[in-house]
Design an enzyme around this catalytic site. Structure first.
Site, mmCIF file in Angstrom:
data_model
loop_
_atom_site.group_PDB
_atom_site.id
_atom_site.type_symbol
_atom_site.label_atom_id
_atom_site.label_comp_id
_atom_site.label_asym_id
_atom_site.label_seq_id
_atom_site.Cartn_x
_atom_site.Cartn_y
_atom_site.Cartn_z
ATOM 1 N N ASN A 45 0.829 -1.213 0.000
ATOM 2 C CA ASN A 45 0.000 0.000 0.000
ATOM 3 C C ASN A 45 0.855 1.251 0.000
ATOM 4 O O ASN A 45 0.568 2.228 -0.709
ATOM 5 C CB ASN A 45 -0.908 0.020 1.231
ATOM 6 C CG ASN A 45 -2.041 -0.980 1.159
ATOM 7 O OD1 ASN A 45 -2.333 -1.529 0.103
ATOM 8 N ND2 ASN A 45 -2.690 -1.227 2.289
ATOM 9 N N ARG A 389 -10.449 -4.383 -14.177
ATOM 10 C CA ARG A 389 -9.312 -5.186 -13.700
ATOM 11 C C ARG A 389 -9.663 -6.666 -13.861
ATOM 12 O O ARG A 389 -10.608 -7.159 -13.254
ATOM 13 C CB ARG A 389 -8.994 -4.886 -12.231
ATOM 14 C CG ARG A 389 -8.490 -3.478 -11.976
ATOM 15 C CD ARG A 389 -7.895 -3.349 -10.571
ATOM 16 N NE ARG A 389 -7.675 -1.962 -10.212
ATOM 17 C CZ ARG A 389 -6.612 -1.244 -10.575
ATOM 18 N NH1 ARG A 389 -5.668 -1.813 -11.324
ATOM 19 N NH2 ARG A 389 -6.487 0.002 -10.198
ATOM 20 N N ARG A 419 -4.919 1.529 -13.413
ATOM 21 C CA ARG A 419 -3.532 1.726 -12.997
ATOM 22 C C ARG A 419 -2.866 0.437 -12.524
ATOM 23 O O ARG A 419 -3.396 -0.280 -11.694
ATOM 24 C CB ARG A 419 -3.467 2.784 -11.902
ATOM 25 C CG ARG A 419 -2.065 3.244 -11.569
ATOM 26 C CD ARG A 419 -2.086 4.414 -10.623
ATOM 27 N NE ARG A 419 -2.364 5.664 -11.306
ATOM 28 C CZ ARG A 419 -3.254 6.557 -10.888
ATOM 29 N NH1 ARG A 419 -3.977 6.315 -9.823
ATOM 30 N NH2 ARG A 419 -3.417 7.686 -11.543
ATOM 31 N N HIS A 449 -15.083 3.234 -14.963
ATOM 32 C CA HIS A 449 -14.906 2.406 -13.775
ATOM 33 C C HIS A 449 -16.177 1.623 -13.457
ATOM 34 O O HIS A 449 -16.239 0.893 -12.477
ATOM 35 C CB HIS A 449 -14.521 3.324 -12.599
ATOM 36 C CG HIS A 449 -14.052 2.617 -11.379
ATOM 37 N ND1 HIS A 449 -14.778 2.603 -10.199
ATOM 38 C CD2 HIS A 449 -12.933 1.901 -11.132
ATOM 39 C CE1 HIS A 449 -14.115 1.924 -9.283
ATOM 40 N NE2 HIS A 449 -13.002 1.472 -9.824
ATOM 41 N N TYR A 482 -12.393 -10.007 -1.843
ATOM 42 C CA TYR A 482 -13.052 -8.731 -1.584
ATOM 43 C C TYR A 482 -14.526 -8.974 -1.266
ATOM 44 O O TYR A 482 -15.149 -9.875 -1.811
ATOM 45 C CB TYR A 482 -12.993 -7.813 -2.810
ATOM 46 C CG TYR A 482 -11.631 -7.329 -3.231
ATOM 47 C CD1 TYR A 482 -10.461 -7.779 -2.622
ATOM 48 C CD2 TYR A 482 -11.501 -6.410 -4.270
ATOM 49 C CE1 TYR A 482 -9.223 -7.332 -3.027
ATOM 50 C CE2 TYR A 482 -10.266 -5.958 -4.686
ATOM 51 C CZ TYR A 482 -9.125 -6.422 -4.074
ATOM 52 O OH TYR A 482 -7.895 -5.969 -4.486
ATOM 53 N N ARG A 578 -14.066 2.286 4.702
ATOM 54 C CA ARG A 578 -12.906 1.434 4.973
ATOM 55 C C ARG A 578 -11.607 2.219 5.018
ATOM 56 O O ARG A 578 -10.779 2.017 5.902
ATOM 57 C CB ARG A 578 -12.788 0.341 3.898
ATOM 58 C CG ARG A 578 -11.486 -0.449 3.993
ATOM 59 C CD ARG A 578 -11.423 -1.558 2.964
ATOM 60 N NE ARG A 578 -11.540 -1.082 1.608
ATOM 61 C CZ ARG A 578 -10.497 -0.707 0.857
ATOM 62 N NH1 ARG A 578 -9.276 -0.716 1.339
ATOM 63 N NH2 ARG A 578 -10.686 -0.310 -0.392
ATOM 64 N N HIS A 606 -15.029 -3.840 -0.054
ATOM 65 C CA HIS A 606 -14.998 -3.140 -1.341
ATOM 66 C C HIS A 606 -16.380 -2.734 -1.837
ATOM 67 O O HIS A 606 -16.502 -1.956 -2.771
ATOM 68 C CB HIS A 606 -14.319 -4.058 -2.374
ATOM 69 C CG HIS A 606 -13.911 -3.379 -3.635
ATOM 70 N ND1 HIS A 606 -14.582 -3.558 -4.826
ATOM 71 C CD2 HIS A 606 -12.900 -2.517 -3.903
ATOM 72 C CE1 HIS A 606 -14.001 -2.851 -5.779
ATOM 73 N NE2 HIS A 606 -12.981 -2.203 -5.251
#
Length: 699
Positions: A45, A389, A419, A449, A482, A578, A606
């Site tokens: 992270n 993703r 990314r 997204h 997730y 979160r 998530h």
């Protein structure tokens, strides 16, 4: 009080979130190997944070433009960086302690992380032979002097930097860790113990073998982090003008090459030769053109990604690893509506019953089953999907190719700006094209997204839409890690809105005016503010106003300000955030009706769930699931979707899920007016772990 006293800086909020990740490594109730993973996640992270957020702030700090100041705290980029560097130093001290604490606890399980000085003579002899055979032939040492300039250091690579002297002439040397060298070196043992050392420690120890004529005055292991924040769209127009035959995928390939050459933003140095530390720090900062505040000295390994590989190294034919060192396995199931082999399409179309998918409790095989049915159903004429993703071995892409090869029209919107997944998405886009799919790379100026699939079923003049809308990516791996939710519905109004959305993407014309979907960038934020406003009207008329929001992050200033206004009007506001939260609760007269909870646990939270109203006054609640976090980038610079939940059973279930999270007194931490987080306090007769209840016990 000042007008901005209910804000907290975004960057510091992220670092506090990462501290909560590190705290999981300190929790003795977490299985030992999982604690080690949390140490690794903390560092991963932090790497991404420096590459993106710090990289962006660094570029902004060079411009000295007040318009770039944080719009909530008023801090300049330079001020934010100063605070970030200070807090990072504190976190590194905690992370070092945590790495060695967990490593030490592994020793009672006969797993030992070794430093060279801890090895026996025979082990050192073996390691010397290993170095000569397996490592030294792959190394390329370099002198740094007037004839040998300072080399380009690659992002996140490990190097050994040496201060040298030869015939009274000073110079430096550098050795790059070759990525073809195994990072984890197992020390031979009798099988009852697993001892390992890291390859950079071995290179460090035997560096003299590579500089035999030189006297080594000091040596350090180093690692740099480079800015990876490239503004894609701003430079694409220039690229198009330069190359008339350009295409977006070729451009993104060039962007990936450029990323590795951006400016350094962080230097990590191992704590060796302490009396020479300041010398090497100053030298490296000058060469990298960074401040000494950007150099961090640590005792633990500089790159802890090896932890994720450690299990496979250890778990080869011995019994050292035990089940109690890991979380118990999960067994995802099909939703009850699709049990016993029922058809997904028939259930949602003929049965007119929406299906709720809740990961990781439910299996993503349900969604794959939907795609498989689309391959063979003769009435399915088209499939449209947004891919953000994807997993490395994506079954979803394979099914899309099969659908196309079956003669049906497939449109895949592949977001090449996801990314650090750009290269993966580029490769999958090629496979989709080869299978005959129509591949779209997005919309100019906006990142897509949204998580949406639209399947069109046509028999004669009768058209049916089957739409999947979710909060998580179409990724088989993250579906196990997730918490995400999604719905499969045949609601025609949602289907028509979904068709309108895809048409806006394929014609590169983002629009508003959707009848039920809330779509960013033109509609989502305004509708959320309007929904909050409806709760304000209830409170002002003496009814119960209630807003419950679950999201990964809250940074959008307009939404924050509307939540503050609602709090001042008596609306009760429950926020499950979160990660980053730029809103401070509990500020008298401003945010005293707001409570903020963060949950960091086994599964990465998530899902985004927005709930407006509560059935206390006999009024219907409005429930949405969304791909969007409540961040400015999501509400203004991305194509995002929030989908209404029309099925009453699913609506009730999502409210129940929120309430379960709100009862958590094991993993939950509450945000205080001070900006700090603390575990939920009190005396409990029953401890309630929401993730365990929702994901495991209900299976």
């Amino acid at each position: 009080m000042k007008n901005n006293d209910y804000y907290i800086n975004r960057e510091l909020s992220f670092l506090k979130f990462n501290k909560r990740v590190l705290e999981e490594a300190a929790d003795n109730s977490v299985p030992l190997f999982e604690r080690f993973k949390f140490v690794s996640i903390f560092h991963s992270n932090l790497d991404e944070f420096y590459m993106i957020r710090v990289g962006s702030l660094y570029e902004q700090s060079l411009l000295k433009d007040e318009r770039l100041n944080d719009n909530k705290t008023g801090w300049s980029p330079g001020k934010q960086l100063k605070e970030v560097y200070s807090m990072t130093k504190e976190l590194y001290e905690e992370a070092d302690k945590m790495f060695f604490s967990v490593s030490h606890q592994f020793e009672s399980h006969n797993i030992k992380y070794c430093k060279f000085g801890e090895l026996s003579k025979s082990e050192k002899k073996w390691l010397k032979g290993y170095f000569n055979r397996e490592i030294m032939p792959l190394l390329s040492p370099q002198i740094i002097d007037t004839k040998h300039p300072f080399p380009h250091l690659f992002n996140k690579n490990i190097y050994i930097i040496l201060e040298l002297n030869y015939e009274n002439k000073s110079s430096y040397g550098i050795i790059a860790q070759n990525n073809n060298i195994d990072r984890i070196i197992e020390i031979p043992s009798d099988g009852r113990e697993h001892k390992y050392i890291l390859s950079e420690d071995v290179i460090y120890q035997y560096a003299k073998e590579l500089f035999k004529k030189h006297k080594i005055l000091s040596k350090f292991i180093i690692r740099i982090t480079r800015n990876a924040d490239i503004t894609v769209e701003d430079s694409f127009s220039d690229y198009e003008n330069y190359k008339s035959n350009s295409d977006y995928r070729t451009y993104m390939n060039n962007i990936l090459k450029k990323r590795g050459k951006l400016a350094p933003v962080r230097l990590q140095i191992s704590e060796n030769h302490r009396n020479k530390l300041n010398v090497i720090k100053k030298y490296m900062c000058e060469k990298l053109n960074i401040l000494e505040d950007q150099a961090f000295v640590t005792c633990a390994p500089l790159d802890q990604s090896f932890i994720s590989e450690l299990k496979n190294k250890i778990d080869r034919g011995n019994k050292i690893l035990t089940d109690d060192m890991f979380y118990p396995p999960i067994h995802p199931v099909f939703p009850k509506e699709i049990e016993n082999g029922k058809s997904v399409i028939e259930t949602v179309v003929k049965g007119q019953k929406d299906i709720l998918l809740s990961f990781p409790k439910h299996t993503i095989n349900l969604y794959l089953k939907l795609l498989e049915e689309a391959v063979f159903d003769p009435d399915i004429v088209s499939v449209k999907i947004v891919l953000y993703r994807l997993s490395d071995n994506s079954q979803i892409v394979n099914y899309l190719c099969r659908i196309s090869e079956a003669g049906k029209h497939v449109t895949a919107v592949v977001e090449l700006q996801a990314r650090f997944d750009e290269e993966n998405n580029i490769n999958w886009s090629k496979k989709l094209e080869e299978a005959g799919c129509n591949v779209i790379y997005g919309v100019e100026e906006y990142k897509i997204h949204s998580k949406i699939t639209l399947i069109t079923k046509k028999r004669g003049n009768d058209i049916k839409y089957i739409t999947h809308l979710g909060t998580g990516n179409y990724n088989e791996n993250t579906a196990k890690l997730y918490t995400d939710v999604g719905i499969i519905t045949s609601d025609m109004q949602i289907g028509k809105d979904a068709m309108k959305f895809f048409n806006s993407v394929t014609t590169s014309n983002p629009t508003d005016g959707y009848s039920c979907l809330l779509v960013a960038p033109l509609q989502l934020k305004n509708e959320i503010i309007k929904l909050i406003g409806e709760e304000v009207k209830k409170a002002e008329s003496g009814k119960t106003g209630h807003v419950r929001l679950k999201t990964n992050a809250l940074t959008d200033k307009e939404i924050i300000d509307e939540l503050v206004r609602a709090s001042q009007s008596g609306v009760k506001i429950d926020l499950l955030i979160r990660g980053i939260c730029c809103l401070l609760p509990g500020i008298p007269g401003k945010t005293d009706n707001i409570r903020v909870i963060s949950i960091v646990g086994r599964f990465l939270e998530h899902s985004r769930i927005f709930i407006f109203g509560k059935n206390k006054d006999g009024e219907e609640t409005k429930v949405y699931i969304s791909s969007a976090d409540l961040m400015t980038r999501n509400t203004t610079r991305r194509l995002e979707i929030a989908a209404p939940i029309c099925d009453e059973d699913i609506k009730t279930e999502l409210e129940r899920m929120f309430d379960c999270y709100w009862k958590d007194n094991v993993k939950a931490r509450e945000l205080l007016p001070s900006g700090n987080y603390e575990k939920i306090s009190g005396t409990f007769t029953d401890y309630y772990d929401a993730q365990n209840e929702l994901m495991l016990r209900e299976q």
